[in-house]
Design an enzyme around this catalytic site. Structure first.
Site, short mmCIF file in Angstrom:
data_model
loop_
_atom_site.label_atom_id
_atom_site.label_comp_id
_atom_site.label_asym_id
_atom_site.label_seq_id
_atom_site.Cartn_x
_atom_site.Cartn_y
_atom_site.Cartn_z
CG ASN A 154 -0.28 -0.35 2.49
OD1 ASN A 154 0.32 -1.42 2.62
ND2 ASN A 154 -0.35 0.53 3.46
CD GLN A 182 -3.71 -0.14 -1.41
OE1 GLN A 182 -3.85 0.42 -2.50
NE2 GLN A 182 -4.15 0.40 -0.29
N GLY A 203 -13.97 -2.91 0.18
CA GLY A 203 -14.77 -2.13 -0.75
C GLY A 203 -14.26 -0.73 -1.01
CB THR A 240 -28.54 -8.52 10.41
OG1 THR A 240 -29.27 -9.12 11.46
CG2 THR A 240 -29.46 -8.17 9.26
CB CYS A 328 -0.67 4.95 7.10
SG CYS A 328 -1.11 3.40 7.83
C1 LIG Z 1 -6.51 -0.26 3.56
C2 LIG Z 1 -5.79 -1.55 3.74
C3 LIG Z 1 -6.20 -2.48 4.70
C4 LIG Z 1 -7.34 -2.20 5.65
O1 LIG Z 1 -8.58 -2.20 4.99
P1 LIG Z 1 -9.86 -1.55 5.72
O2 LIG Z 1 -11.00 -1.92 4.84
O3 LIG Z 1 -9.59 -0.07 5.75
O4 LIG Z 1 -9.94 -2.15 7.07
C5 LIG Z 1 -5.51 -3.67 4.80
N1 LIG Z 1 -4.47 -3.93 3.99
C6 LIG Z 1 -4.05 -3.07 3.05
C7 LIG Z 1 -2.91 -3.44 2.17
C8 LIG Z 1 -4.69 -1.84 2.90
O5 LIG Z 1 -4.24 -0.99 1.98
#
Ligand SMILES: *Cc1c(COP(=O)(O)O)cnc(C)c1O
Length: 397
Positions: A154, A182, A203, A240, A328
């Protein structure tokens, strides 16, 4: 006077939901609000909608519908994959292999497991951020139960040799998980061809809603339930269903895969244009991450003699959203664990800037941003005693 610009270059942090995604979701908040577990037709229609969404997502990966488990996003999927495997396979062994450049959703979960009697090997990466296959092979032990290597990073965008890693895991009978948050929607993925046993996706990283994602779990894996309660998600993740989220996620996936080729081609063009201009026009700058095995939308550059945080603030004043080489989870001044893992010294890691592109970015924006960066770098360096010393020393040589 020109209106203040807004240029969003932080798509690795999150992306805007597409209007089609929101339109698809809206009816499920109001007139189609039924609980998919209820028996009457009104609610059973929502159950059918979830089944369709699951199938669409499964098809995008070459998986089967009943191998897709909806979660609240990437972090939950990563937690589930690691903790549930650790628990289910503890009688076989308590050793896990991952890398030093994973997202904190993996790293902090691995630390949690270490505190609970598991042993974790964190693989080094090379200067481009790629896992060394020999190191992986050497780390495997008879008690290794899981290998978890992210598909693409990321921060620096480097794409791992996932097919090779999957083959090695399979050869040794070890479960292979990949955090594809990613990569999913950016590069084609086939869980069978790559021998992936579990895969996390989210998502909001692919123009879908926040708070929804999924974990792919290959048929036959013994994983315990992550959330106990009702029988949703084949009794493995109770609660749910987030019907609106699932509908939005599926729409985002549909669009991401329909548009993948042209979208990523355009992004690569913008990405390479920006990288080439910066490296040519800004002295003492270096590209982080692999030049070719790289996400189509990732630019990560270190500027010597500069604080990334100062750059971010000045870019923000110009209406540009980007991200720096610090952890981050802001508030921390530690340099990024990823940049340290590829061998950058602290002071250079601190001067790093990540810009991640999306569908709505334009070539004209790239020029505007590079011009701004040049201006900002010049200004910050002109105020830097370190840079002044460096220039003097160079002149005296
Ligand atoms: C953003 C990200 C996550 C976390 O995802 P969320 O839906 O924000 O919890 C995990 N791994 C990577 C590589 C990401 O970029």
């Amino acid at each position: 006077m020109e209106n203040k610009r807004f240029i969003y270059l932080d798509h690795a942090a999150t992306t805007p939901a597409r209007p089609e995604v929101v339109d698809a979701m809206l009816p499920y908040f109001t007139e189609k609000f039924g609980n998919p577990s209820s028996v009457y037709t009104f609610s059973q229609q929502n159950k059918a909608v979830i089944t369709d969404c699951r199938e669409l997502i499964a098809n995008s990966l070459g998986a089967k519908s009943n191998e897709i488990y909806f979660t609240a996003g990437g972090s939950e999927s990563d937690n589930w994959a690691l903790k549930a495997t650790a628990e289910a396979y503890a009688t076989k062994g308590k050793h896990i292999i991952t890398t030093k450049i994973e997202h904190h959703a993996i790293l902090h979960t691995a630390q949690y497991l270490e505190n609970n009697g598991y042993e974790v090997t964190y693989l080094d990466v090379d200067e481009n951020g790629i896992v060394k296959i020999e190191d992986l092979k050497n780390a495997i032990r008879p008690d290794t139960i899981l290998i978890s290597v992210m598909f693409a990073n990321n921060e620096i965008g480097t794409i791992q040799p996932i097919k090779e890693i999957g083959a090695i895991a399979k050869e040794h009978g070890i479960i292979f998980h990949t955090d594809a948050v990613q990569a999913y929607g950016q590069v084609p993925i086939d869980v069978d061809a790559y021998n992936i046993d579990m895969l996390s996706a989210s998502g909001h990283k692919l123009n879908g809603p926040k708070g929804i994602g999924f974990l792919y779990i290959r048929t036959g894996l013994k994983l315990r339930s992550f959330v106990h309660g009702g029988a949703q998600e084949r009794s493995r993740r109770a609660g749910t269903e987030n019907v609106t989220g699932i509908v939005g996620l599926a729409k985002a996936v549909e669009i991401a895969f329909d548009t993948m080729e042209q979208r990523t081609q355009k992004e690569c063009k913008l990405r390479d244009y920006m990288i080439d201009r910066i490296l040519a026009e800004v002295p003492y700058a270096r590209l982080n991450g692999h030049r070719v095995d790289r996400l189509p939308n990732n630019v990560n550059i270190s500027f010597q003699f500069i604080e990334g945080e100062s750059m971010l603030i000045m870019l923000d004043m110009a209406g540009i959203c980007a991200s720096s080489g610090s952890a981050c989870t802001s508030g921390s001044l530690d340099p990024s664990h990823v940049l340290l893992a590829i061998g950058l010294p602290h002071e250079i890691a601190h001067g790093s800037l990540r810009m991640t592109l999306g569908d709505e970015n334009t070539m004209e924006e790239m020029d505007f941003v590079v011009d701004k960066i040049k201006e900002i770098v010049e200004k910050l360096r002109s105020m830097s005693p370190l840079y002044e010393d460096f220039v003097k020393r160079n002149a005296n040589q």
